[in-house]
Design an enzyme around this catalytic site. Structure first.
Site, mmCIF file in Angstrom:
data_model
loop_
_atom_site.group_PDB
_atom_site.id
_atom_site.type_symbol
_atom_site.label_atom_id
_atom_site.label_comp_id
_atom_site.label_asym_id
_atom_site.label_seq_id
_atom_site.Cartn_x
_atom_site.Cartn_y
_atom_site.Cartn_z
ATOM 1 N N SER A 263 0.823 -1.217 0.000
ATOM 2 C CA SER A 263 0.000 0.000 0.000
ATOM 3 C C SER A 263 0.855 1.264 0.000
ATOM 4 C CB SER A 263 -0.965 0.003 1.189
ATOM 5 O OG SER A 263 -0.262 -0.031 2.412
ATOM 6 N N SER A 264 1.964 1.252 0.730
ATOM 7 C CA SER A 264 2.803 2.468 0.780
ATOM 8 C C SER A 264 3.479 2.708 -0.569
ATOM 9 C CB SER A 264 3.857 2.372 1.893
ATOM 10 O OG SER A 264 4.822 1.382 1.593
ATOM 11 N N ASP B 62 8.312 -3.614 -4.178
ATOM 12 C CA ASP B 62 6.945 -3.089 -4.109
ATOM 13 C C ASP B 62 6.722 -1.930 -5.082
ATOM 14 O OD1 ASP B 62 6.903 -4.914 -2.054
ATOM 15 O OD2 ASP B 62 5.902 -3.598 -0.632
#
Length: 397
Positions: free
Chosen positions: A145-146, A204
């Site tokens: 999410s970050s 990510d």
């Protein structure tokens, strides 16, 4: 400077295979999740910069005059990407009021936003604007999410500054940037991730930028050109866990059983490589039931290996047991010890089976979503292509 309004989104991520083994030099496959973070950037004439993050109840505004005082300390130019500017970061921490101690989610999100904003616009005039972000991803669940947030920030602010072009043409609903622009977005997003996580792997933000599937080995990230879109159930057991503790646990077990655990890691490596090969075949030839049989068996084998490594949890065992009663195959994704799991859905899996499985998992106290993996990375949207429920939230600010 004429800043244009824009909508952008970026996907979350899941580890398909290779978690923990990747720490020990083995291959991991990371995939994009079709749960996305959406950002709306709006030009204003208020003389303020505002940030609205309703997912975490954070709504902040700063006068441009306040922010301009921080600019001389930013030596970064928008065309040249250097490493994080420690002096700017120190001053931002002071400015936000977090000179000591652990940062909470709000402070980390604020620092990442201000750092990218001031670094990108610092060499020119600071524009007045409002950035609003809404995410379908739960925070702190190991689903990237970050990174989706920092990728959206980087794309929108680089576009607004003119450092990269706006890819969306009048007739487009969605559009993506060229490879060179994506690399710039990824670099700035990684800086945001460094502010939030300290020493991130870069996986990510790379998934958020490129989407699809990435092969990660010994610090090298290679986006795979074509992967099939696979339906999955994503389940959050809501059991909190510490990645750091779980990584240490695996290392301890390897040290304790030096002849037992390394072959397990080699097997996980082979699972990742076999899975990659099967997925590649699925893009170049007709997809068969046998492809899905292999993917399901690999999921089962890897889940057993992760239990052997010591990163399982009774909640994850429950997930695997509940889905197996419906003929579905699941494994943990990410650090384990709780957290999230993924369940593969075949194309022919009936919607009634999916609904009853989701209900069973919800009855266990888990959160569960039907989604897909392998979708696009960061993209710009026309207003028409943003889901109504997301638009409703973003239009409030």
């Amino acid at each position: 400077m004429q800043v244009k309004d824009c909508f952008v989104s970026a996907p979350g991520k899941a580890i398909l295979h290779g978690e923990h083994a990747v720490v020990h030099g083995k291959v991991a496959l990371a995939v994009s999740l079709n749960l996305r973070t959406y950002l709306r950037l709006k030009a204003t004439a208020t003389g303020k910069v505002c940030m609205n993050l309703p997912n975490i109840d954070t709504f902040l505004c700063w006068d441009l005059s306040e922010l301009k005082q921080l600019v001389p300390y930013s030596c970064a130019k928008r065309e040249e990407l250097k490493c994080l500017d420690p002096e700017l970061l120190r001053r931002l921490r002071e400015f936000v009021g977090v000179t000591n101690g652990k940062l909470d989610t709000c402070n980390m999100a604020t620092l990442a936003f201000l750092h990218i904003y001031l670094s990108v616009f610092g060499s020119g005039e600071l524009p007045s604007l409002t950035v609003s972000v809404w995410s379908e991803l739960p925070t702190g669940a190991g689903l990237g999410s970050s990174a989706a947030y920092t990728v959206c920030l980087a794309a929108a602010l680089l576009c607004a500054s003119g450092a990269i072009p706006i890819p969306l043409k009048e007739w487009d609903h969605t559009a993506r940037w060229c490879q060179e622009d994506l690399e710039l977005i990824n670099s700035w997003a990684f800086q945001g991730e460094m502010i939030i996580h300290g020493n991130p792997s870069g996986v990510d933000n790379a998934v958020g930028t490129w989407g699809g599937m990435l092969r990660f080995l010994a610090g090298k990230i290679i986006p795979l050109s074509r992967v099939p879109l696979l339906r999955i159930l994503l389940t959050n057991t809501k059991v909190p866990r510490s990645t750091k503790v779980l990584v240490a646990r695996v290392k301890d077990r390897i040290n304790k059983f030096p002849s037992v655990l390394p072959p397990v890691l080699d097997s996980v490596d082979a699972i990742s490589c076999t899975c990659e090969k099967v997925l590649s075949e699925m893009t170049s030839e007709p997809i068969t039931g046998e492809h899905y049989n292999i993917l399901e068996e690999l999921i089962d084998i890897n889940q057993h290996h992760l239990n052997v490594m010591g990163v399982g949890h009774p909640a994850l065992d429950t997930l695997c047991r509940v889905t197996l009663t419906r003929g579905l195959h699941s494994k943990l994704t990410g650090a384990g010890g709780g957290g999230c799991g993924i369940t593969l859905l075949r194309p022919e899996t009936d919607s009634s089976v999916v609904q009853s499985t989701v209900q069973d998992l919800t009855d266990c106290g888990f959160d569960c979503w039907e989604t897909s993996i392998g979708g696009p990375g960061v993209q710009q949207h026309s207003r028409l292509s943003v889901k109504d429920e997301v638009l409703d939230v973003l239009n409030q600010y």
